[in-house]
Design a protein around this motif. Structure first.
Motif, PDB file in Angstrom:
ATOM      1  N   LEU A 115       3.257  -0.540  -5.601  1.00 14.89           N
ATOM      2  CA  LEU A 115       1.859  -0.853  -5.887  1.00 14.89           C
ATOM      3  C   LEU A 115       1.730  -1.655  -7.179  1.00 14.89           C
ATOM      4  CD1 LEU A 115      -1.208  -0.493  -5.474  1.00 14.89           C
ATOM      5  CD2 LEU A 115      -1.014   1.678  -6.678  1.00 14.89           C
ATOM      6  N   TYR A 175      -5.827  -4.217  -2.516  1.00 19.72           N
ATOM      7  CA  TYR A 175      -5.563  -5.183  -3.580  1.00 19.72           C
ATOM      8  C   TYR A 175      -5.325  -6.574  -2.999  1.00 19.72           C
ATOM      9  CZ  TYR A 175      -5.206  -1.685  -7.280  1.00 19.72           C
ATOM     10  OH  TYR A 175      -5.479  -0.717  -8.201  1.00 19.72           O
ATOM     11  N   LEU A 228     -12.777   2.870   1.141  1.00 23.37           N
ATOM     12  CA  LEU A 228     -13.493   1.971   0.242  1.00 23.37           C
ATOM     13  C   LEU A 228     -14.997   2.054   0.475  1.00 23.37           C
ATOM     14  CD1 LEU A 228     -13.339  -0.327  -1.880  1.00 23.37           C
ATOM     15  CD2 LEU A 228     -13.270  -1.922   0.033  1.00 23.37           C
ATOM     16  N   LYS A 235      -3.780   1.265  -0.665  1.00 20.10           N
ATOM     17  CA  LYS A 235      -4.278   0.603  -1.869  1.00 20.10           C
ATOM     18  C   LYS A 235      -3.705  -0.807  -1.990  1.00 20.10           C
ATOM     19  CE  LYS A 235      -5.230   4.741  -4.602  1.00 20.10           C
ATOM     20  NZ  LYS A 235      -4.963   5.468  -5.865  1.00 20.10           N
ATOM     21  N   LEU A 265      -9.828   6.453  -5.161  1.00 21.64           N
ATOM     22  CA  LEU A 265      -9.740   6.528  -3.701  1.00 21.64           C
ATOM     23  C   LEU A 265      -8.626   7.484  -3.279  1.00 21.64           C
ATOM     24  CD1 LEU A 265     -10.134   2.762  -2.723  1.00 21.64           C
ATOM     25  CD2 LEU A 265     -11.877   4.549  -2.742  1.00 21.64           C
ATOM     26  N   ALA A 279      -7.963   2.634   4.978  1.00 20.93           N
ATOM     27  CA  ALA A 279      -8.197   2.027   3.671  1.00 20.93           C
ATOM     28  C   ALA A 279      -9.627   1.506   3.557  1.00 20.93           C
ATOM     29  CB  ALA A 279      -7.194   0.904   3.426  1.00 20.93           C
ATOM     30  N   GLN A 331      -7.907  -1.820 -10.728  1.00 19.58           N
ATOM     31  CA  GLN A 331      -6.964  -0.720 -10.524  1.00 19.58           C
ATOM     32  C   GLN A 331      -7.574   0.601 -10.968  1.00 19.58           C
ATOM     33  OE1 GLN A 331      -3.295  -1.214 -12.615  1.00 19.58           O
ATOM     34  NE2 GLN A 331      -2.382   0.659 -11.821  1.00 19.58           N
ATOM     35  N   MET A 391     -10.025   1.705  -8.250  1.00 15.06           N
ATOM     36  CA  MET A 391      -9.433   2.158  -6.985  1.00 15.06           C
ATOM     37  C   MET A 391      -8.617   3.432  -7.127  1.00 15.06           C
ATOM     38  SD  MET A 391      -8.403  -1.136  -4.719  1.00 15.06           S
ATOM     39  CE  MET A 391      -9.644  -2.320  -4.204  1.00 15.06           C
ATOM     40  N   ASP A 392      -8.347   3.834  -8.357  1.00 12.66           N
ATOM     41  CA  ASP A 392      -7.612   5.081  -8.555  1.00 12.66           C
ATOM     42  C   ASP A 392      -8.378   6.288  -8.013  1.00 12.66           C
ATOM     43  OD1 ASP A 392      -5.358   4.008  -9.611  1.00 12.66           O
ATOM     44  OD2 ASP A 392      -5.859   4.399 -11.703  1.00 12.66           O
TER      45      ASP A 392
END
Length: 757
Positions: free
Chosen positions: A104, A173, A58, A169, A162, A54, A156, A159-160
């Protein structure tokens, strides 16, 4: 000389810049953690591989993620009225695709809710000030654009991009929330300060006026709805007449008007003012009560007699206090205090006083007052909704009540007497407390101990305890409401998912029955088209054009795939083969359901169908022109009906639910307490009805803390109520109800005696 106020556009730019800086700061904190080897290899982490993946993802796409996050936030500010944070819709759209996606979205909503709960007042002030600013901006500004929902929505979207599993995810968060949450209070304070200095609701008085104006407008709106001037509407008008709320479970930012519903008060967490049953006390009953409860004063002929009687009463109160100190420490904590123990200790205390005349008064107090109060408490303790621990605790208050019975007759005449209100509150709060290990039990025990420490029969200690009980009740309700909102939201999402699966599976089974399907086509229908139809059901409903179109496409795929179809029939059903599958792919992409696995399934069925169609062409060509001419000159081919059937618009579960709701007892409503039967092998539980789930035909119950505790079929629950296995628990003024029952009993006894004489 004061500086001129900044222009509205400059104020808007400052606010947007401050919010973007906040998002950047939190994002930088997240990146520092991602680059920290010690953080990445934290021995307390549950899954280091997931953590590493993760954080690597990022770092790899950090610029892209941040850019989309900031752009999303900016768009939400300038596009007035288009920013929506409908968590329920988000959940329903993701629910059928992947359980992880549901997890999520729920995780994100929990973070946003937690941030909202911690900043309710500054958020309300900020929203009101932004509404003022909005009036002066040519393009407007969304008053909710800096709400936690909006900030998490922006993240959100970022991060979609990724390429991560959902669990990764969720981790990111969580880390972002840890950066954001501690900064929000100061952030909102500074935004409010800046707007106030710029002249938008600059002082507390103007803020309060704005709040009152909003409350007045809301009350007027509610009144219009209730009087039929405004027709409430919701996303599912087919449930008209069913008293089930679909909107109250969605967390709403402070001050934002919730969508009107058919039953605005159904899921309200506001507790009604306690107004228990009352018994009319006629003159004769009043005389009997005074004789029963104040035997030493009753009949006092002269002031001297009355003074002596009051002195005897005080002595009795001191004896009761002495009895209380003798009894309470010796009784096991789970053992209720009964009249026998009280009388024995009281007798001993009177004897210790050495007052010979006290023995005469003792017998009257024992026979009348102690038994009278004990009867009231027996009426309370017969309630099976109270746990044994709570019953034992409440029973210890009998001696303080006996003291009041001797000295303060207003206690029985005045429903608002502090002691009666305390007893009602204690009993109401005790319902649903399972045992001594419940945190609320410890608080109630502290209240009771405070009352037991009092030596005199005065109301001051009860007033103090009442104030503390009110505060405890308010805190408990707020915390339970937050927890229950999330539990109800999750249950409703599960129910909607269940309903969608039920309807889609039933529809597909009906159209696939007796059909022969190639594996490629069947896999595509079950694994790709089924989720697509489910989302349409959740979003648009069974009567929508989108649902009808999805059912028609399903039938086209099924009928065109049958091995006995001719080329003419296939083309009549789907038209151009290539155009049909292009259209299917376009619909899946538009609905965001065409994931990697879906693309593979679509490719497989497309390739199979082209081969299937090519074989048809080759076979018919080999049959010869003569045969084709014979076919052409004969009867026309049978037209294949692929239109949706009426059954495609029927949800049997909902029809059953409507019938059940018509038979449901009036007391079955959210917020009511019930003693729930769970079968012969389990003990009953006392729980609060949280929500009736229309989509699944089930009832969700919550415990005192608002946690989801039990989910059972509505039909089963109604049957258990009808047969007496389950029952509604009255939690309103139970002490007053028990007192009224005892007084009614006195009235009935007196009536019988009058008839005899």
């Amino acid at each position: 000389m004061n500086a001129p106020a900044p222009s509205p556009k400059r104020v808007e730019a400052t606010l947007q810049g401050a919010t973007q800086n906040l998002l950047k700061t939190c994002f930088e904190g997240l990146l520092k953690k991602a680059q920290d080897p010690g953080f990445r290899m934290d021995p307390e982490a549950s899954n280091l591989f997931l953590r590493g993946d993760a954080l690597d993802a990022l770092l790899h796409d950090k610029n892209h993620v941040l850019a989309i996050t900031l752009n999303t936030f900016t768009d939400s500010c300038i596009k007035k009225g288009e920013t929506k944070f409908d968590i329920d819709d988000d959940l329903s759209q993701l629910a059928l695709l992947d359980d992880d996606l549901l997890d999520l979205t729920i995780a994100i909503s929990r973070h946003a809710q937690r941030a909202t709960d911690r900043n309710k007042e500054p958020l309300l002030h900020l929203e009101l000030r932004l509404e003022e600013l909005d009036l002066y901006l040519p393009n407007g500004i969304d008053p909710h654009c800096m709400h936690p929902d909006a900030l998490y929505n922006s993240l959100q979207q970022g991060m979609d991009v990724l390429d991560l599993q959902v669990s990764g995810k969720v981790l990111l968060y969580d880390l972002f929330a840890a950066e954001l949450l501690p900064r929000l209070a100061d952030f909102y304070a500074k935004l409010n300060e800046h707007l106030a200095q710029a002249g938008y609701l600059p002082d507390n008085r103007s803020l309060q006026e704005a709040i009152r104006a909003r409350e007045l407008a809301n009350r007027q709106k509610d009144s219009e709805v209730q009087n039929g001037l405004v027709m409430p509407s919701g996303p599912d008008d087919t449930s008209a007449g069913i008293q089930v709320d679909w909107a109250k479970s969605i967390p709403v930012p402070p001050g934002v008007d919730a969508v009107p519903t058919q039953a605005p008060d159904l899921y309200s967490n506001v507790q009604p003012v306690r107004s228990g049953p009352t018994v009319e006390i006629d003159a004769e009953t009043l005389k009997l009560l005074k004789q029963q409860l104040q035997p030493m004063q009753f009949g006092a002929a002269t002031p001297a007699d009355l003074a002596r009687a009051e002195a005897r009463q005080k002595m009795m109160v001191r004896a009761l206090t002495r009895a209380q100190t003798m009894i309470v420490p010796e009784i096991p904590e789970d053992t209720p205090l009964d009249a026998t123990r009280i009388k024995a200790a009281f007798s001993e205390a009177v004897e210790e006083s050495g007052d010979a005349e006290a023995a005469k008064d003792f017998k009257e107090v024992e026979d009348k007052v102690i038994d009278f109060v004990n009867d009231i408490f027996l009426g309370i303790l017969e309630n099976d909704a109270l746990s044994d621990a709570v019953k034992a605790l409440l029973s210890r208050l009998q001696i303080p009540v006996i003291k009041l019975a001797l000295t303060d007759f207003g206690f029985f005449q005045n429903p608002q007497h502090p002691a009666r209100r305390v007893l009602n509150e204690l009993v109401a709060l005790g319902i649903g407390v399972q045992g001594r290990d419940d945190p609320l039990f410890e608080k109630l025990q502290g209240m009771v101990n405070n009352l037991l420490r009092g030596n005199e029969a005065d109301t001051h200690s009860f007033e103090q305890v009442l104030a503390r009980l009110r505060k405890i009740e308010r805190i408990e309700q707020e915390q339970a409401s937050q927890e229950e909102t999330l539990a109800r939201q999750e249950a409703q999402v599960r129910a909607r998912r269940s309903a969608a699966k039920r309807v889609v599976v039933r529809t597909m089974n009906r159209h696939l029955r007796d059909k022969r399907m190639a594996d490629e086509a069947l896999q595509f229908i079950l694994k790709c088209w089924a989720p697509h139809m489910a989302l349409i059901y959740l979003r648009d409903g069974l009567e929508s054009e989108a649902w009808q179109h999805a059912v028609q496409a399903l039938r086209q795929i099924i009928e065109a795939s049958q091995p006995d179809r001719s080329i003419g029939e296939i083309e009549g059903i789907i038209g151009s083969v290539e155009g049909f599958f292009d259209q299917v792919e376009g619909e899946l992409q538009a609905n965001a359901t065409l994931k990697a696995s879906g693309k593979s399934l679509l490719g497989n069925v497309r390739n199979w169908f082209f081969s299937f169609f090519a074989e048809k062409i080759e076979r018919e060509e080999q049959a010869g022109l003569g045969e084709l001419d014979e076919i052409a000159s004969g009867e026309p081919e049978v037209e294949i009906d692929i239109s949706p059937q009426p059954e495609d618009q029927v949800d049997e579960q909902r029809d059953v639910f409507k019938a059940l709701m018509e038979a449901i007892p009036a007391e079955v409503r959210p917020g009511a307490w019930f003693e729930i039967y769970r079968g012969p092998e389990h003990s009953k539980r006392t729980l609060k009805l949280s929500v009736i789930l229309e989509d699944s035909g089930q009832v969700l119950f919550a415990d005192r803390a608002g946690r989801a505790a039990l989910e059972i079929e509505l039909a089963t629950f109604i049957e258990d109520l009808r047969e007496g296995r389950s029952r509604c628990v009255e939690d309103n003024n139970l002490f007053d109800a028990a007192l009224s029952a005892v007084i009614s009993n006195i009235q009935q006894n007196q009536s019988r005696q009058n008839l005899v004489h």
